[in-house]
Design an enzyme around this catalytic site. Sequence first.
Site, PDB file in Angstrom:
ATOM      1  N   ASN A  51       1.299  -1.411  -0.106  1.00 21.32           N
ATOM      2  CA  ASN A  51       0.370   0.012  -0.274  1.00 21.32           C
ATOM      3  C   ASN A  51       1.119   1.608   0.004  1.00 21.32           C
ATOM      4  OD1 ASN A  51      -3.109  -1.365  -0.233  1.00 21.32           O
ATOM      5  ND2 ASN A  51      -2.769  -1.327   1.864  1.00 21.32           N
ATOM      6  N   ALA A  71       2.831   6.197   3.118  1.00 21.95           N
ATOM      7  CA  ALA A  71       3.102   5.132   4.367  1.00 21.95           C
ATOM      8  C   ALA A  71       2.197   4.751   4.832  1.00 21.95           C
ATOM      9  CB  ALA A  71       3.726   5.735   5.983  1.00 21.95           C
ATOM     10  N   ASP A  72       1.880   3.346   5.365  1.00 23.04           N
ATOM     11  CA  ASP A  72       1.044   2.918   5.676  1.00 23.04           C
ATOM     12  C   ASP A  72       0.809   2.124   6.885  1.00 23.04           C
ATOM     13  OD1 ASP A  72      -2.250   2.105   4.572  1.00 23.04           O
ATOM     14  OD2 ASP A  72      -0.939  -0.374   4.693  1.00 23.04           O
ATOM     15  N   THR A  73      -0.157   1.898   7.789  1.00 23.80           N
ATOM     16  CA  THR A  73      -0.423   1.294   8.916  1.00 23.80           C
ATOM     17  C   THR A  73      -1.734   0.215   9.390  1.00 23.80           C
ATOM     18  OG1 THR A  73       0.670   3.493   9.755  1.00 23.80           O
ATOM     19  CG2 THR A  73      -0.551   2.062  11.630  1.00 23.80           C
ATOM     20  N   ALA A 108       4.372   0.799   6.888  1.00 29.52           N
ATOM     21  CA  ALA A 108       5.844   0.948   6.609  1.00 29.52           C
ATOM     22  C   ALA A 108       5.773   1.883   5.509  1.00 29.52           C
ATOM     23  CB  ALA A 108       4.670  -0.117   4.952  1.00 29.52           C
TER      24      ALA A 108
END
Length: 197
Positions: A51, A71-73, A108
């Site tokens: 993502n 970013a992706d969480t 990420a």
Amino acid sequence: MRAPPRFILASGSSRRRELLTAAGYVFDVISPAIEEAENAHLTIREVTLLNATRKALAVVREMPRRVVVAADTLVALQGEVIGKPRNMEAARKMLRGLSGRAHHVCSAVCIARGRQILRSFTVLSEVRFRSLDAETINAYFRKIDPLDKAGAYAAQDDGGEIIERVGGSFTNVVGLPMEETKRALNELGIRPVGLGN
């Protein structure tokens, strides 16, 4: 005096903006129109990295000369990825499932420019919740909006009501692991100004 290098944050997250601003960075914001991928066959690290990379590349296509940070969480309980709740009942169910247990939060980060991915990494933290009853959950939801948050909670707004402890990076749980992000940006010659020095 030369202006500090600016980058683009490819995110609509106010929490990521606040973390970077507090660290002293100057940046522009473009929120990419990307639908976040969900895949039960991928690990939480793989899904978040996929993502984050898709978000970064979507903005880089429009602004190829600029450094883009995306970013992706996500949250995972016993290896099962938990996304954002679709409604308030789903949010209550998520917190009931996390109550009294430890889960993982993975972020990420992908940093790109032109057609090149300059840096990419994932960070994993462990979060343990207190035991939560219905009254505590309802009181918490009067304080925060859980619908735009993975796992239906906001670590930065928790005054100890639901989180017992965090193992690893706290800013990772908020949505952007600042220790690693600052290190990666520094390697690319992008440094904070003002408060960040």
